[in-house]
Scaffold this motif. Sequence first.
Motif, PDB file in Angstrom:
ATOM      1  N   GLU A   1       0.828  -1.199   0.000  1.00 10.30           N
ATOM      2  CA  GLU A   1       0.000   0.000   0.000  1.00 10.30           C
ATOM      3  C   GLU A   1       0.868   1.258   0.000  1.00 10.30           C
ATOM      4  O   GLU A   1       0.603   2.207  -0.742  1.00 10.30           O
ATOM      5  N   LYS A   2       1.921   1.251   0.808  1.00  7.00           N
ATOM      6  CA  LYS A   2       2.771   2.433   0.930  1.00  7.00           C
ATOM      7  C   LYS A   2       3.559   2.691  -0.343  1.00  7.00           C
ATOM      8  O   LYS A   2       3.560   3.796  -0.880  1.00  7.00           O
ATOM      9  N   ILE A   3       4.275   1.667  -0.830  1.00  4.01           N
ATOM     10  CA  ILE A   3       5.220   1.871  -1.926  1.00  4.01           C
ATOM     11  C   ILE A   3       4.537   1.884  -3.286  1.00  4.01           C
ATOM     12  O   ILE A   3       4.870   2.694  -4.155  1.00  4.01           O
ATOM     13  N   VAL A   4       3.564   1.012  -3.492  1.00  6.89           N
ATOM     14  CA  VAL A   4       2.913   0.923  -4.799  1.00  6.89           C
ATOM     15  C   VAL A   4       1.728   1.891  -4.892  1.00  6.89           C
ATOM     16  O   VAL A   4       1.667   2.727  -5.793  1.00  6.89           O
ATOM     17  N   SER A   5       0.794   1.792  -3.957  1.00  5.50           N
ATOM     18  CA  SER A   5      -0.421   2.601  -4.063  1.00  5.50           C
ATOM     19  C   SER A   5      -0.175   4.068  -3.713  1.00  5.50           C
ATOM     20  O   SER A   5      -0.671   4.967  -4.403  1.00  5.50           O
ATOM     21  N   MET A   6       0.609   4.314  -2.654  1.00  9.45           N
ATOM     22  CA  MET A   6       0.866   5.688  -2.224  1.00  9.45           C
ATOM     23  C   MET A   6       2.111   6.281  -2.878  1.00  9.45           C
ATOM     24  O   MET A   6       2.413   7.456  -2.670  1.00  9.45           O
ATOM     25  N   ARG A   7       2.839   5.466  -3.632  1.00  6.66           N
ATOM     26  CA  ARG A   7       4.021   5.897  -4.387  1.00  6.66           C
ATOM     27  C   ARG A   7       5.079   6.518  -3.473  1.00  6.66           C
ATOM     28  O   ARG A   7       5.699   7.529  -3.796  1.00  6.66           O
ATOM     29  N   ARG A   8       5.275   5.869  -2.337  1.00  9.13           N
ATOM     30  CA  ARG A   8       6.321   6.265  -1.409  1.00  9.13           C
ATOM     31  C   ARG A   8       7.546   5.376  -1.632  1.00  9.13           C
ATOM     32  O   ARG A   8       7.599   4.557  -2.535  1.00  9.13           O
ATOM     33  N   GLY A   9       8.544   5.559  -0.776  1.00 11.44           N
ATOM     34  CA  GLY A   9       9.706   4.681  -0.757  1.00 11.44           C
ATOM     35  C   GLY A   9       9.805   4.033   0.604  1.00 11.44           C
ATOM     36  O   GLY A   9       8.813   3.887   1.314  1.00 11.44           O
ATOM     37  N   GLY A  10      11.032   3.692   0.990  1.00 13.62           N
ATOM     38  CA  GLY A  10      11.235   3.084   2.294  1.00 13.62           C
ATOM     39  C   GLY A  10      12.701   2.776   2.514  1.00 13.62           C
ATOM     40  O   GLY A  10      13.531   3.015   1.643  1.00 13.62           O
ATOM     41  N   PHE A  11      13.019   2.255   3.714  1.00 15.97           N
ATOM     42  CA  PHE A  11      14.385   1.798   3.907  1.00 15.97           C
ATOM     43  C   PHE A  11      14.444   0.304   3.630  1.00 15.97           C
ATOM     44  O   PHE A  11      13.504  -0.264   3.068  1.00 15.97           O
ATOM     45  N   CYS A  12      15.547  -0.359   3.983  1.00 12.83           N
ATOM     46  CA  CYS A  12      15.801  -1.701   3.444  1.00 12.83           C
ATOM     47  C   CYS A  12      14.695  -2.693   3.764  1.00 12.83           C
ATOM     48  O   CYS A  12      14.304  -3.487   2.908  1.00 12.83           O
ATOM     49  N   PHE A  13      14.192  -2.673   5.017  1.00 14.64           N
ATOM     50  CA  PHE A  13      13.172  -3.645   5.394  1.00 14.64           C
ATOM     51  C   PHE A  13      11.923  -3.501   4.534  1.00 14.64           C
ATOM     52  O   PHE A  13      11.219  -4.484   4.271  1.00 14.64           O
ATOM     53  N   GLU A  14      11.658  -2.291   4.080  1.00 13.91           N
ATOM     54  CA  GLU A  14      10.475  -2.042   3.268  1.00 13.91           C
ATOM     55  C   GLU A  14      10.735  -2.319   1.786  1.00 13.91           C
ATOM     56  O   GLU A  14      10.031  -3.114   1.154  1.00 13.91           O
ATOM     57  N   ASN A  15      11.751  -1.640   1.227  1.00 15.65           N
ATOM     58  CA  ASN A  15      12.019  -1.813  -0.207  1.00 15.65           C
ATOM     59  C   ASN A  15      12.382  -3.256  -0.551  1.00 15.65           C
ATOM     60  O   ASN A  15      11.838  -3.841  -1.495  1.00 15.65           O
ATOM     61  N   ASN A  16      13.311  -3.833   0.183  1.00 18.31           N
ATOM     62  CA  ASN A  16      13.711  -5.205  -0.112  1.00 18.31           C
ATOM     63  C   ASN A  16      12.664  -6.215   0.328  1.00 18.31           C
ATOM     64  O   ASN A  16      12.504  -7.272  -0.293  1.00 18.31           O
ATOM     65  N   GLY A  17      11.939  -5.882   1.403  1.00 12.85           N
ATOM     66  CA  GLY A  17      10.864  -6.779   1.824  1.00 12.85           C
ATOM     67  C   GLY A  17       9.812  -6.928   0.749  1.00 12.85           C
ATOM     68  O   GLY A  17       9.363  -8.039   0.433  1.00 12.85           O
ATOM     69  N   LEU A  18       9.417  -5.801   0.139  1.00 11.97           N
ATOM     70  CA  LEU A  18       8.402  -5.846  -0.912  1.00 11.97           C
ATOM     71  C   LEU A  18       8.971  -6.398  -2.210  1.00 11.97           C
ATOM     72  O   LEU A  18       8.317  -7.190  -2.903  1.00 11.97           O
ATOM     73  N   PHE A  19      10.203  -6.007  -2.553  1.00 11.58           N
ATOM     74  CA  PHE A  19      10.806  -6.463  -3.806  1.00 11.58           C
ATOM     75  C   PHE A  19      11.010  -7.971  -3.803  1.00 11.58           C
ATOM     76  O   PHE A  19      10.813  -8.636  -4.838  1.00 11.58           O
ATOM     77  N   SER A  20      11.385  -8.544  -2.665  1.00 16.20           N
ATOM     78  CA  SER A  20      11.547 -10.006  -2.594  1.00 16.20           C
ATOM     79  C   SER A  20      10.218 -10.711  -2.843  1.00 16.20           C
ATOM     80  O   SER A  20      10.180 -11.796  -3.442  1.00 16.20           O
ATOM     81  N   TRP A  21       9.124 -10.098  -2.407  1.00 14.04           N
ATOM     82  CA  TRP A  21       7.794 -10.655  -2.669  1.00 14.04           C
ATOM     83  C   TRP A  21       7.482 -10.591  -4.163  1.00 14.04           C
ATOM     84  O   TRP A  21       6.973 -11.556  -4.740  1.00 14.04           O
TER      85      TRP A  21
ATOM     86  N   PHE B   1      11.001  13.457  -6.169  1.00 15.67           N
ATOM     87  CA  PHE B   1      10.822  12.110  -5.641  1.00 15.67           C
ATOM     88  C   PHE B   1       9.396  11.585  -5.804  1.00 15.67           C
ATOM     89  O   PHE B   1       9.145  10.412  -5.554  1.00 15.67           O
ATOM     90  N   GLY B   2       8.474  12.448  -6.200  1.00 14.00           N
ATOM     91  CA  GLY B   2       7.088  12.023  -6.353  1.00 14.00           C
ATOM     92  C   GLY B   2       6.406  11.735  -5.034  1.00 14.00           C
ATOM     93  O   GLY B   2       5.437  10.962  -4.993  1.00 14.00           O
ATOM     94  N   ILE B   3       6.887  12.335  -3.948  1.00 16.30           N
ATOM     95  CA  ILE B   3       6.363  12.051  -2.614  1.00 16.30           C
ATOM     96  C   ILE B   3       5.559  13.241  -2.103  1.00 16.30           C
ATOM     97  O   ILE B   3       6.048  14.371  -2.071  1.00 16.30           O
ATOM     98  N   VAL B   4       4.321  12.956  -1.690  1.00 19.16           N
ATOM     99  CA  VAL B   4       3.480  13.935  -1.014  1.00 19.16           C
ATOM    100  C   VAL B   4       3.141  13.343   0.351  1.00 19.16           C
ATOM    101  O   VAL B   4       2.413  12.353   0.448  1.00 19.16           O
ATOM    102  N   LEU B   5       3.687  13.939   1.403  1.00 17.20           N
ATOM    103  CA  LEU B   5       3.499  13.409   2.750  1.00 17.20           C
ATOM    104  C   LEU B   5       2.124  13.777   3.288  1.00 17.20           C
ATOM    105  O   LEU B   5       1.609  14.866   3.020  1.00 17.20           O
ATOM    106  N   GLN B   6       1.550  12.859   4.081  1.00 21.13           N
ATOM    107  CA  GLN B   6       0.231  13.083   4.657  1.00 21.13           C
ATOM    108  C   GLN B   6       0.300  13.809   5.994  1.00 21.13           C
ATOM    109  O   GLN B   6      -0.712  14.305   6.480  1.00 21.13           O
ATOM    110  N   SER B   7       1.513  13.834   6.593  1.00 21.30           N
ATOM    111  CA  SER B   7       1.709  14.505   7.879  1.00 21.30           C
ATOM    112  C   SER B   7       2.942  15.392   7.794  1.00 21.30           C
ATOM    113  O   SER B   7       3.842  15.134   6.981  1.00 21.30           O
TER     114      SER B   7
END
Length: 280
Positions: free
Chosen positions: A56-76, A258-264
């Motif tokens: 939801e964060k990286i694909v739908s909201m077009r955000r990024g992340g650190f390793c646990f997020e980017n690599n966690g999703l990419f491995s999936w 970066f294409g990032i619009v923060l919600q907070s």
Amino acid sequence: MDVQKYLARIGCSGPCPPTLDTLRYVHLNHVLTVPFENLTIHTGGRVRLELPLLYEKIVSMRRGGFCFENNGLFSWLLSKLGFDVTILSAQVRNRFTGVYGPPFDHFLMMVKLDGHRWLCDVGFGSGFQLPLSLETDSAQVQSHGVYRLRSQGNFIFMEMNSDTEPEGSYCWRELYKFTLEPRERDDFKPMCDYHQTSASSLFFCKSLCSLILPSGRITIMGRKLIVTSLPTKDEQYTTKTTEDLSDEEITEILREKFGIVLQSPLTPKDVEIVPPPPIY
């Protein structure tokens, strides 16, 4: 996961069978389109590692992340595309303190393909652009740097050339060390919490957002904009410029570059890191 929506998010089109060409294609596109960032920590939120939340964060909201997020999703994604994926754990050498972090400090993965092993990592700020071969300790030249995987004892060290001598010899800088022991996603949850709360963590001490560009890299750290440019054919060395930013400029650059619009609201942060006890 909607695989096609994920592929569209990283600018990939067409059939993506589990081949080396596909692996290189999706790996490169991911690092060129999905920022390496920890802004959730500095907008009052908490990073969670459940796969639907990462999607939801990286694909739908077009955000990024650190390793646990980017690599966690990419491995999936790689698993969904039919690749044989093994999750690995690494210890990062902090570039500010020179100290290695604890086990599960960094999430990365190995892909086995046609009898060959490849290291994949789309979640390291100054990492490689294409999968690295685990079958050699020789230098592997890529567009943004020269890398090698050096075995020593039980560890494999991922190293980057930090300078080029006139003779063409390399000066190697250790980025992280890892083993090939298979890991599980839940193994990384305690370290994910640590990086959001510890004064010894880069991610707690410094708000950052970084993205590889064809021409180099663009980074916001705290209130500074750092642009790294690769040498042209008439230059020998990489150049770097630094510029102070206002809150309004940070918001504008996050959106435009970066294409990032923060919600907070973001609270930019750049404080000294407290060195942790040495871990060997």
